[in-house]
Design a protein around this motif. Structure first.
Motif: not given
Length: 677
Positions: A328-335, A360-363, A548-555
Motif C-alpha cells: 500500500c502507499p506509504e501514507e495509508d493508515k492501518h488499524l 506496531v503501536d499498542l495503544g 510507539n505513537s509513530g508506528a505503521k500499524v496501530k492496535v
C-alpha cells in the motif's frame, strides 16, 4: 437552503451540503445528529475556524471551549484545529480538552484520582465500616453499581456517598467520575462564576453521563452559542454511566426550556465505501436514527476469514497485514482492533518475527494493570517515587499469589487494613510498614491480619533488593519495570505481562524526558514524583498508553478505537464468546441491553474503515486459554472448545463475501494481496 459563501476560507474543500449548517449557522443552541464518517470532525474544526477568523465572527479563542469525550478525540481535534488555524488569522487558540481534563483545568488543583483497583478496595472498606450499607447492598458489585449511578446523577444513594466521601477525605483522594458533578455543583453554588464561554462545542454527547451533560450545558453564557454533536448508534459506555438518549432529550434540560433548538442531521457518509454503509445500516436496522447514505461510491475491499486457533489467527493475520502494508502507499493508515488485548500482543509478536521493520503501536488504555505482576510493579514504583494513602491501601490489600496466581484477598483485607490505618493515626509510611514486619505473623489485627503482614514483608524484601535511593531517575524506572524483578519469566501470561511492563516503562521514560527537558531545576525526587502522578492520571482517565505513537500499524481494543479511522481496518477475535460474550454482574442494565450495546460496539468498529475491512475469528481454543481470555466457552470433545461466529457478523453476512479459511488462503497465494479483492 440558506446561502453559504463557498469561497470563504472555512468552506473551502467542503464535500456535500449537510455539513454546511454545522460550519456556518449561528443559533443559541444547535443539536447535530451525525453518523460515522459524515464529516462531523471536519465541520467542527471549520466552525471553530469561522468563529475565530476576522472575516468570520472574529471571536477571541479564550471565549471558545471544545470538549471531547476522550484523549484520542481531543488530540485529533486539537491537531486539526491548530492545523486549520496555522494560515487563519486569530488571536489565541480555543480551549480544547477532554471531559475530565476540562474539569481539572477549571478546579485547578493537584487532585489524586483513584484507580479502578483502589476504588474497589475503597468500597470493601466502606462496606466493612458501615453495617447499614452492608445491609442495604447485597454485595460489593451492587454497591459499585449504586456508586456509579449516584456519580452519574442517575439515582441517589446519599448514605453510600457520604461514607465514600469520608474514606476519600481520609485518604486525600477523589473519584474521577465525580469531577464533572463536583464542578457542576460548585458552579451552581456560586463558584467559578467566570467559567462560561460564548461558544461551546461538545462532541460525542451520547457518551457523557447525565452529570457531565449537565455541567457542559451550564458553560454557555447567557447570550452564547452551543453546539452538541453525537449519534446514539455509537453509544458504547453504559458501564461508565453514559446517557445514550441524552441528545434526544436535551430540550428538557432546565437551562434550555426557553431556548429554540436548531436540529442538524448528517447522514451522508463520506468515509466508508458504499458496501460498508449498506452493511452498517442493516446491522442497526432497529435504530431510531436515520440510516446513512453513501457518498463514497468506491467498492470496499472486504475479507471475512476464519482460522483454526487464536495462534493461527495471529500468525496468519500478521502475514496478511505485512503483505498489505508493503503493498500500500506509504501514507495509508492501518488499524487493528482486537476483542481481547492478548490477541493484539500475539499479533505484534508475529509481525516483529516476520518483518521487524513494521512498527506496531499498542495503544491500549484498558486494563493495563490487569495482571498481578504488572499491578504489583506499578504499585511498588509509586511507593518508591510518590507514596500516598491510596497506594499504600492498594499494596496492603492483596495476598501473596500461590501457584494459581490468585492474589485477590477476601474483602481486600479491609478489617486488618482499617485497624492498621487507625494504629498509624491515618498516616501509613515506609517506616511503619517495615516496623510491622518485626512483629509476629498473626490474625490478631483483624480478619486478613496475617495476609497484611505478608504484604508488609513483601515490601521489605523488594525495598532491600535494589538500592533504590542511589539510582538516578532513569535507572529507577528501568529497574522498577524490569520483568525479571516481578517473576514474569514463568506462566501462561508472561508475554502479556512483559508487554504491559514495557509499555509502562516506555511511557514513564517519555514522561521523564519531557519533565527533564522542560525544567533543569527539578530534583530527582520531583522528577520521579511527576512521572508517577502522570502515569496514574493516564491510567485513571483511560488515556491510550502507547509505546510507539509513530508506528505503521496501530492496535487497539474495540473500545479504544473510538475516534480512530484508517484506510485499512482489521478486526480480530470476532467470536460470540468474546463479543457479545456474557454480561458480568458489574455491568448495568439487562442482558438484552448489554447485547445491544455490544452491537453498537461492533457498528463503531466496522465504520472506522475508509477502504479495506478484514473481519477475522478463530474457530476453536484450548480451555485454559479461553479461561485466561475470559471467553464464555462451552467445553467440547477433545482438547479444544469450539468458538461460534459473532452474531452481529452473522447479521450482515448477506452483505459481505463468504468467509474463507485463512490457512487455505495463504497456502494458495504467496504473498496474499488484499488489493485483489
Amino acid at each position: 437552503m440558506p446561502f453559504y459563501d463557498l469561497n470563504a476560507p472555512w468552506n473551502l474543500g467542503v464535500k456535500g451540503a449537510q455539513v454546511l449548517p454545522l460550519i456556518n449557522d449561528d443559533a443559541p443552541f444547535i443539536r447535530v445528529e451525525a453518523g460515522p464518517g459524515t464529516g462531523k470532525t471536519f465541520g467542527l474544526v471549520r466552525r471553530v475556524m469561522r468563529i475565530l477568523h476576522p472575516a468570520g465572527l472574529g471571536v477571541s479563542g479564550r471565549k471558545v471551549a471544545v470538549v471531547a469525550f476522550n484523549r484520542v478525540i481531543a488530540v485529533q481535534l486539537r491537531d486539526e484545529v491548530m492545523g486549520a488555524l496555522n494560515n487563519s488569522p486569530h488571536d489565541e487558540p480555543p480551549v480544547i480538552q477532554t471531559v475530565h481534563g476540562f474539569c481539572l483545568r477549571v478546579i485547578g488543583q493537584d487532585i489524586r484520582i483513584l484507580l479502578p483497583h483502589e476504588r474497589e478496595a475503597m468500597l470493601y472498606d466502606v462496606l466493612h465500616a458501615y453495617p447499614v450499607l452492608r445491609k442495604a447492598f447485597k454485595n460489593h458489585a451492587a454497591a459499585e453499581q449504586a456508586l456509579h449511578e449516584h456519580e452519574a446523577h442517575l439515582k441517589e444513594f446519599p448514605k453510600l456517598w457520604q461514607a465514600v466521601n469520608q474514606w476519600l477525605t481520609r485518604h486525600k483522594a477523589r473519584l474521577i467520575s465525580d469531577l464533572p458533578g463536583l464542578l457542576s455543583d460548585r458552579i451552581k453554588g456560586g463558584d467559578f462564576s467566570d467559567c462560561q464561554y460564548d461558544y461551546v462545542i461538545v462532541d460525542e454527547f451520547q457518551d457523557l453521563t447525565p452529570a457531565e451533560q449537565d455541567l457542559f450545558l451550564r458553560l454557555r453564557s447567557t447570550d452564547g452559542q452551543m453546539v452538541v454533536l453525537g449519534d446514539s448508534r455509537q453509544s458504547i459506555y453504559a458501564f461508565l454511566g453514559n446517557d445514550r438518549k441524552g441528545l434526544a432529550k436535551i430540550d428538557r434540560h432546565p437551562t434550555l426550556t426557553a431556548v429554540q433548538i436548531q436540529d442538524v442531521v448528517m447522514t451522508e457518509c463520506q468515509r466508508c465505501p458504499k458496501d460498508l454503509v449498506v452493511a452498517a445500516n442493516k446491522l442497526m436496522g432497529l435504530s431510531e436514527a436515520m440510516p446513512m447514505t453513501p457518498a463514497n461510491m468506491t467498492q470496499a475491499k472486504i475479507l471475512v476469514v476464519h482460522w483454526k486457533t487464536p495462534e493461527a489467527e495471529a500468525k496468519g493475520m500478521a502475514r496478511l497485514i505485512r503483505d498489505n502494508v508493503t503493498g500500500c502507499p506509504e501514507e495509508d493508515k492501518h488499524l487493528v482492533m482486537v476483542t481481547r488485548r492478548q490477541f493484539g500482543y500475539k499479533l505484534r509478536e508475529q509481525l516483529l518475527e516476520i518483518d521487524p521493520s513494521i512498527t506496531v503501536d499498542l495503544g491500549f488504555s484498558e486494563s493495563i494493570l490487569e495482571l498481578w505482576a504488572v499491578r504489583e510493579a506499578f504499585l511498588f514504583f509509586c511507593l518508591m517515587t510518590d507514596p500516598d494513602p491510596p497506594t499504600w491501601r492498594a499494596w496492603l490489600g492483596y495476598r501473596l499469589p500461590s501457584g494459581s496466581n490468585n492474589h485477590l484477598a477476601p474483602k481486600r483485607n479491609a478489617p486488618a487494613y482499617l485497624n492498621f490505618l487507625a494504629h498509624c493515626n491515618d498516616t501509613i509510611s515506609s517506616e511503619k510498614v517495615l516496623k510491622l514486619c518485626e512483629e509476629t505473623r498473626t490474625k490478631s489485627r483483624g480478619e486478613g491480619g496475617s495476609v497484611l503482614w505478608d504484604r508488609a514483608c513483601r515490601y521489605r524484601d523488594l525495598f532491600h533488593k535494589v538500592r533504590w535511593t542511589e539510582l538516578d531517575p532513569e535507572a529507577v524506572i528501568k529497574a522498577g519495570f524490569e520483568p525479571e524483578l516481578w517473576s514474569v519469566g514463568n506462566g501462561d501470561d508472561k508475554g502479556t505481562a512483559a508487554e504491559d511492563l514495557t509499555i509502562l516503562r516506555e511511557n514513564a521514560l517519555l514522561i521523564l524526558n519531557e519533565q527533564d527537558s522542560s525544567s533543569g531545576s527539578n530534583s530527582r525526587g520531583d522528577l520521579l514524583h511527576k512521572v508517577a502522578r502522570r502515569l496514574r492520571y493516564s491510567i485513571a482517565t483511560r488515556e491510550p498508553l502507547s509505546a510507539n505513537s509513530g508506528a505503521k500499524v496501530k492496535v487497539s481494543t474495540l473500545w479504544g478505537a473510538k475516534g480512530l479511522t484508517a484506510h485499512h481496518v482489521y478486526v480480530m477475535g470476532l467470536c460470540e464468546e468474546a463479543i457479545p460474550g456474557v454480561r458480568t454482574e458489574e455491568y448495568p442494565g439487562t442482558d438484552a441491553e448489554f447485547r445491544e450495546e455490544q452491537r453498537r460496539l461492533f457498528y463503531v468498529s466496522i465504520t472506522r474503515s475508509k477502504q479495506t475491512l478484514v473481519l477475522s475469528r478463530p474457530a476453536k481454543i484450548k480451555p485454559g486459554d479461553a479461561k485466561r481470555l475470559n471467553l464464555s466457552v462451552r467445553r467440547s470433545r477433545g482438547h479444544y472448545c469450539t468458538l461460534q461466529m459473532c452474531p452481529f457478523l452473522r447479521d450482515i453476512m448477506s452483505e459481505l463475501p463468504g468467509a474463507v479459511s485463512g490457512e487455505s488462503l495463504l497456502e494458495a497465494t504467496q504473498p496474499y494481496s488484499l488489493a485483489q479483492l
